[in-house]
Design a protein around this motif. Sequence first.
Motif, short mmCIF file in Angstrom:
data_model
loop_
_atom_site.label_atom_id
_atom_site.label_comp_id
_atom_site.label_asym_id
_atom_site.label_seq_id
_atom_site.Cartn_x
_atom_site.Cartn_y
_atom_site.Cartn_z
N CYS A 7 38.26 57.51 50.61
CA CYS A 7 39.46 58.33 50.76
C CYS A 7 40.10 58.51 49.40
O CYS A 7 39.90 57.69 48.48
CB CYS A 7 40.44 57.75 51.77
N ALA A 8 40.84 59.59 49.26
CA ALA A 8 41.43 59.96 47.98
C ALA A 8 42.78 60.62 48.21
O ALA A 8 43.01 61.22 49.27
CB ALA A 8 40.49 60.90 47.24
N ALA A 9 43.64 60.52 47.21
CA ALA A 9 44.98 61.11 47.28
C ALA A 9 45.19 62.05 46.10
O ALA A 9 44.78 61.75 44.97
CB ALA A 9 46.04 60.01 47.28
N ASP A 10 45.84 63.17 46.38
CA ASP A 10 46.09 64.20 45.38
C ASP A 10 47.59 64.45 45.28
O ASP A 10 48.25 64.64 46.30
CB ASP A 10 45.35 65.48 45.78
N ARG A 11 48.12 64.45 44.05
CA ARG A 11 49.56 64.67 43.85
C ARG A 11 49.92 66.13 43.70
O ARG A 11 51.07 66.51 43.85
CB ARG A 11 50.03 63.94 42.58
N ASP A 12 48.91 66.97 43.37
CA ASP A 12 49.19 68.31 42.88
C ASP A 12 49.01 69.35 43.97
O ASP A 12 47.89 69.59 44.44
CB ASP A 12 48.25 68.61 41.71
N TYR A 13 50.10 70.00 44.36
CA TYR A 13 50.02 71.00 45.42
C TYR A 13 49.26 72.24 44.98
O TYR A 13 48.78 73.00 45.80
CB TYR A 13 51.44 71.41 45.86
N SER A 14 49.17 72.46 43.66
CA SER A 14 48.55 73.69 43.17
C SER A 14 47.05 73.58 42.94
O SER A 14 46.38 74.55 42.64
CB SER A 14 49.22 74.12 41.87
N SER A 15 46.52 72.38 43.08
CA SER A 15 45.09 72.21 42.82
C SER A 15 44.28 72.55 44.06
O SER A 15 44.82 72.70 45.16
CB SER A 15 44.80 70.78 42.39
N GLY A 16 42.99 72.65 43.88
CA GLY A 16 42.10 72.83 45.02
C GLY A 16 41.91 71.51 45.73
O GLY A 16 42.61 70.54 45.46
N TYR A 17 40.93 71.48 46.66
CA TYR A 17 40.81 70.26 47.46
C TYR A 17 39.38 69.80 47.68
O TYR A 17 39.16 68.82 48.40
CB TYR A 17 41.50 70.44 48.81
N VAL A 18 38.38 70.47 47.11
CA VAL A 18 37.00 70.09 47.38
C VAL A 18 36.34 69.36 46.22
O VAL A 18 35.27 68.81 46.37
CB VAL A 18 36.14 71.30 47.77
N ARG A 19 36.96 69.35 45.05
CA ARG A 19 36.36 68.71 43.88
C ARG A 19 36.94 67.33 43.66
O ARG A 19 38.13 67.11 43.82
CB ARG A 19 36.62 69.56 42.63
N THR A 20 36.09 66.41 43.25
CA THR A 20 36.55 65.04 43.06
C THR A 20 37.63 64.96 41.99
O THR A 20 38.57 64.17 42.12
CB THR A 20 35.38 64.12 42.68
N ILE A 26 54.70 60.74 46.46
CA ILE A 26 54.14 61.67 45.49
C ILE A 26 52.87 62.36 46.00
O ILE A 26 52.34 63.25 45.36
CB ILE A 26 53.82 60.97 44.14
N ILE A 27 52.39 61.96 47.18
CA ILE A 27 51.14 62.49 47.69
C ILE A 27 51.35 63.86 48.32
O ILE A 27 52.25 64.04 49.14
CB ILE A 27 50.52 61.54 48.71
N PHE A 28 50.49 64.81 47.95
CA PHE A 28 50.51 66.12 48.58
C PHE A 28 49.43 66.24 49.66
O PHE A 28 49.66 66.76 50.73
CB PHE A 28 50.32 67.22 47.55
N ARG A 29 48.24 65.76 49.35
CA ARG A 29 47.15 65.82 50.33
C ARG A 29 46.29 64.59 50.23
O ARG A 29 46.26 63.91 49.19
CB ARG A 29 46.28 67.06 50.14
N MET A 30 45.58 64.30 51.32
CA MET A 30 44.61 63.22 51.36
C MET A 30 43.25 63.81 51.69
O MET A 30 43.14 64.79 52.42
CB MET A 30 44.98 62.20 52.43
N GLY A 31 42.23 63.20 51.13
CA GLY A 31 40.88 63.69 51.40
C GLY A 31 39.91 62.57 51.68
O GLY A 31 40.16 61.42 51.35
#
Length: 125
Positions: free
Chosen positions: A96-109, A30-35
């Motif tokens: 580290c953090a994981a984001d499920r949403d491809y449509s969201s941004g990537y710099v905000r917690t 389900i992960i789209f990006r990692m930060g």
Amino acid sequence: QVQLVESGGGLVQAGGSLRLSCAVSGRTFIIFRMGWFRQAPGKEREFVATINWSAGNTYYADSVKGRFTISRDNAKNTVYLQMNSLKPEDTAVYYCAADRDYSSGYVRTYEYDYWGQGTQVTVSS
């Protein structure tokens, strides 16, 4: 659903290097990006770097560009942050953090859904 465990922090002299690791488990599909984010004492948590989980696209904060490199090993479900030319101002707890949403941004917690417990990085001058 997704568990993140960071490791690799420690004490290093200015100019030195460290490599952080983030082990990812659970529903990794389900992960789209990692930060990677960091938080220094008395400061807000700030964006450091992000990587697209499948495509591998990367983005960096200006403060670390050219010194830090984010990468991932999908076979090992691990994300790395190679930190070179470290400075005292890089001292912080790194998350580290994981984001499920491809449509969201990537710099905000708030754009990330899962977080690790953090690992301390201390850079001495």
